[in-house]
Design a protein around this motif. Structure first.
Motif, PDB file in Angstrom:
ATOM      1  N   SER A 121       0.677  -0.942   0.268  1.00  0.00           N
ATOM      2  CA  SER A 121       0.076   0.241  -0.129  1.00  0.00           C
ATOM      3  C   SER A 121       0.778   1.348   0.010  1.00  0.00           C
ATOM      4  N   GLY A 122       0.403   2.193  -0.468  1.00  0.00           N
ATOM      5  CA  GLY A 122       1.059   3.531  -0.589  1.00  0.00           C
ATOM      6  C   GLY A 122       0.088   4.644  -0.107  1.00  0.00           C
ATOM      7  N   SER A 123       0.545   5.884  -0.074  1.00  0.00           N
ATOM      8  CA  SER A 123      -0.277   7.042   0.349  1.00  0.00           C
ATOM      9  C   SER A 123      -1.472   6.983  -0.502  1.00  0.00           C
ATOM     10  N   TYR A 124      -1.721   6.507  -1.673  1.00  0.00           N
ATOM     11  CA  TYR A 124      -3.143   6.690  -2.133  1.00  0.00           C
ATOM     12  C   TYR A 124      -3.834   5.401  -2.627  1.00  0.00           C
ATOM     13  N   ILE A 151      -3.551  -5.968  -8.539  1.00  0.00           N
ATOM     14  CA  ILE A 151      -4.613  -4.916  -8.975  1.00  0.00           C
ATOM     15  C   ILE A 151      -4.182  -3.622  -7.841  1.00  0.00           C
ATOM     16  N   LYS A 152      -3.900  -2.563  -8.493  1.00  0.00           N
ATOM     17  CA  LYS A 152      -3.923  -1.271  -7.681  1.00  0.00           C
ATOM     18  C   LYS A 152      -5.186  -0.912  -7.617  1.00  0.00           C
ATOM     19  N   VAL A 153      -5.672  -0.449  -6.475  1.00  0.00           N
ATOM     20  CA  VAL A 153      -7.174   0.432  -6.324  1.00  0.00           C
ATOM     21  C   VAL A 153      -6.808   1.511  -5.639  1.00  0.00           C
ATOM     22  N   MET A 161      -2.217  -5.458 -13.397  1.00  0.00           N
ATOM     23  CA  MET A 161      -0.803  -5.405 -14.015  1.00  0.00           C
ATOM     24  C   MET A 161      -0.185  -6.472 -13.395  1.00  0.00           C
ATOM     25  N   GLU A 162       0.860  -6.986 -14.494  1.00  0.00           N
ATOM     26  CA  GLU A 162       1.683  -7.873 -13.971  1.00  0.00           C
ATOM     27  C   GLU A 162       2.220  -7.975 -12.408  1.00  0.00           C
ATOM     28  N   ILE A 163       2.274  -9.072 -11.889  1.00  0.00           N
ATOM     29  CA  ILE A 163       2.812  -8.972 -10.578  1.00  0.00           C
ATOM     30  C   ILE A 163       4.366  -9.350 -10.484  1.00  0.00           C
ATOM     31  N   LEU A 164       4.827  -8.241  -9.591  1.00  0.00           N
ATOM     32  CA  LEU A 164       6.354  -8.277  -9.607  1.00  0.00           C
ATOM     33  C   LEU A 164       6.971  -9.106  -8.049  1.00  0.00           C
ATOM     34  N   GLY A 165       8.004  -9.288  -8.191  1.00  0.00           N
ATOM     35  CA  GLY A 165       8.386  -9.875  -6.790  1.00  0.00           C
ATOM     36  C   GLY A 165       8.806  -8.651  -5.810  1.00  0.00           C
ATOM     37  N   PHE A 216       8.245   0.921 -11.140  1.00  0.00           N
ATOM     38  CA  PHE A 216       6.895   1.062 -10.945  1.00  0.00           C
ATOM     39  C   PHE A 216       6.240   2.421 -10.366  1.00  0.00           C
ATOM     40  N   ASP A 217       5.183   2.470 -10.065  1.00  0.00           N
ATOM     41  CA  ASP A 217       4.539   3.624  -9.676  1.00  0.00           C
ATOM     42  C   ASP A 217       4.739   5.177 -10.102  1.00  0.00           C
ATOM     43  N   PHE A 218       4.041   5.251 -11.219  1.00  0.00           N
ATOM     44  CA  PHE A 218       4.201   6.482 -12.092  1.00  0.00           C
ATOM     45  C   PHE A 218       3.129   7.403 -11.723  1.00  0.00           C
TER      46      PHE A 218
HETATM   47  N1  LIG Z   1       3.027  -4.850  -9.808  1.00  0.00           N
HETATM   48  C1  LIG Z   1       3.131  -5.306  -8.716  1.00  0.00           C
HETATM   49  N2  LIG Z   1       3.457  -6.256  -7.922  1.00  0.00           N
HETATM   50  C2  LIG Z   1       3.682  -6.707  -6.960  1.00  0.00           C
HETATM   51  N3  LIG Z   1       3.668  -5.701  -5.948  1.00  0.00           N
HETATM   52  C3  LIG Z   1       3.519  -4.286  -6.124  1.00  0.00           C
HETATM   53  C4  LIG Z   1       3.063  -4.028  -7.601  1.00  0.00           C
HETATM   54  N4  LIG Z   1       2.740  -2.836  -7.618  1.00  0.00           N
HETATM   55  C5  LIG Z   1       2.845  -2.165  -6.300  1.00  0.00           C
HETATM   56  N5  LIG Z   1       3.377  -3.087  -5.475  1.00  0.00           N
HETATM   57  C6  LIG Z   1       3.299  -2.913  -4.175  1.00  0.00           C
HETATM   58  O1  LIG Z   1       2.492  -2.046  -3.562  1.00  0.00           O
HETATM   59  C7  LIG Z   1       3.104  -1.051  -2.939  1.00  0.00           C
HETATM   60  C8  LIG Z   1       2.515   0.238  -3.377  1.00  0.00           C
HETATM   61  O2  LIG Z   1       2.243   0.363  -4.493  1.00  0.00           O
HETATM   62  P1  LIG Z   1       2.781   1.881  -5.212  1.00  0.00           P
HETATM   63  O3  LIG Z   1       4.113   2.503  -4.616  1.00  0.00           O
HETATM   64  O4  LIG Z   1       2.532   1.850  -6.724  1.00  0.00           O
HETATM   65  O5  LIG Z   1       1.550   2.630  -4.510  1.00  0.00           O
HETATM   66  P2  LIG Z   1       1.450   4.241  -4.244  1.00  0.00           P
HETATM   67  O6  LIG Z   1      -0.014   4.460  -3.346  1.00  0.00           O
HETATM   68  O7  LIG Z   1       1.277   4.829  -5.474  1.00  0.00           O
HETATM   69  O8  LIG Z   1       2.743   4.572  -3.255  1.00  0.00           O
HETATM   70  P3  LIG Z   1       3.343   5.772  -2.892  1.00  0.00           P
HETATM   71  O9  LIG Z   1       2.867   6.235  -1.622  1.00  0.00           O
HETATM   72  O10 LIG Z   1       5.024   5.247  -2.907  1.00  0.00           O
HETATM   73  O11 LIG Z   1       3.175   6.588  -4.060  1.00  0.00           O
HETATM   74  C9  LIG Z   1       4.808  -1.114  -3.612  1.00  0.00           C
HETATM   75  O12 LIG Z   1       5.737  -0.571  -2.581  1.00  0.00           O
HETATM   76  C10 LIG Z   1       5.053  -2.742  -3.688  1.00  0.00           C
HETATM   77  O13 LIG Z   1       5.104  -3.475  -2.542  1.00  0.00           O
END
Ligand SMILES: Nc1ncnc2c1ncn2[C@@H]1O[C@H](COP(=O)(O)OP(=O)(O)OP(=O)(O)O)[C@@H](O)[C@H]1O
Length: 299
Positions: A26-29, A44-46, A86-90, A156-158
């Motif tokens: 999870s991140g800030s948003y 899946i990012k929500v 999106m594709e799942i990363l490690g 990632f995280d664009f």
């Molecule tokens: N494609 C992916 N596969 C696996 N894990 C992911 C993927 N994308 C994101 N994550 C995990 O989710 C976390 C949060 O993702 P992301 O940084 O894109 O969110 P954000 O809300 O934009 O965060 P930030 O506060 O950094 O802006 C990442 O640190 C990572 O651990």
């Protein structure tokens, strides 16, 4: 239930035929979920931030064939939320750093990471996109596929990214008006109020590498603003005298980073050559995610 609570509680929901399992980050948003459809698993990012997610989807689509970011599958609406499949990363590089002995990477790992991260930034900058949020937690490795657990670095995280110029080179403003002066780890010029440009992504990569090498960057960021700004400036002006000890061995790379500007096109091959020169014996493509008794180590 507030939107942020609801974001964390989507376990079991169906999105585009995928069932959401547990959150994997999870991140800030946003919250990123592991999601399954039969044998297929994806991330899946929500998020509630439509504009940032649309930007992210657009960047991932443009990078689809470049092998530097997770592959884009879809973006959609889900109730009040916006989703990105999106594709799942490690694991991301920051969590791997935290798991490393003494919480820093060995020199060969630093060289391999820096080299591959430059390839990611080059692909992005070629599209006239600047990332603007370069840090260890925004790089991850691919899921290992070979028996020896070979992996590659992905960016990632664009959400903060921006198309900084048109095809003819005319600079473009970002109506979102982010204030990068407030971002403690901003590169030197953005910390003074200039718009972040590709060279600043590379400068931020330099900070991330110091941190990955064991330099207490967190403490540095807590310095008074003037002191921090002077340090960032001196790092560009006289890297040999300013570089923290754990990355002194990468001086050839940092010297070239200090020479970058917004006018002369960045020579990524030369930057990578400088990284390689720091440890010529290292094979930069040979990045392994070793898994000994469940303990992940990036080597
Ligand atoms: N494609 C992916 N596969 C696996 N894990 C992911 C993927 N994308 C994101 N994550 C995990 O989710 C976390 C949060 O993702 P992301 O940084 O894109 O969110 P954000 O809300 O934009 O965060 P930030 O506060 O950094 O802006 C990442 O640190 C990572 O651990």
């Amino acid at each position: 239930m507030s939107h942020s609570d609801a974001l964390m509680n989507l376990h079991g929901s169906q999105i585009r035929g995928y069932q959401l399992l547990e959150p994997i980050g999870s991140g800030s948003y946003g919250v990123v979920y592991l999601a399954f459809s039969g044998p297929d698993s994806i991330a899946i990012k929500v998020s509630v931030r439509e504009e940032d997610l649309l930007m992210e989807a657009s960047v991932l689509q443009q990078l689809y064939y470049k092998n530097v970011s997770p592959k884009f599958f879809f973006n959609d609406k889900f109730g009040p939320f916006h989703t990105l499949g999106m594709e799942i990363l490690g694991p991301d590089i920051e969590s791997l750093r935290q798991k490393a002995d003494f919480k820093f990477f060995e020199r060969p790992t630093l060289i391999k990471f820096t080299y591959q991260a430059l390839t990611c930034l080059e692909a992005l900058h070629t599209l006239k996109i600047v990332h603007r949020d370069v840090k260890l937690s925004n790089f991850a490795v691919t899921k290992p596929t070979t028996p020896e657990n070979r992996v590659a670095v992905r960016i990632f995280d664009f959400g903060l990214s921006h198309v900084y110029a048109d095809a003819d080179g005319t600079l473009r403003d970002d109506p979102r008006n982010f204030d990068f002066k407030k971002m403690k780890y901003a590169a030197y010029e953005p910390s003074l109020g200039c718009d972040p440009m590709p060279k600043d992504d590379i400068c931020q990569l330099g900070y991330a590498v110091m941190y990955a090498a064991g330099f207490d960057f967190g403490k540095k960021l807590k310095c008074p603003d003037d002191e921090l700004s002077n340090w960032k400036r001196e790092l560009i002006r006289v890297p040999a005298e300013t570089l923290p000890l754990p990355v002194q061995f990468m001086l050839p790379f940092y010297e070239l980073v200090g020479d970058l500007d917004d006018i002369i096109p960045i020579q990524y091959d030369l930057l990578k050559q400088r990284v390689q020169e720091c440890m010529p014996e290292v094979d930069t493509s040979d990045l392994i995610l070793s898994d000994e008794d469940g303990r992940l180590t990036l080597i």
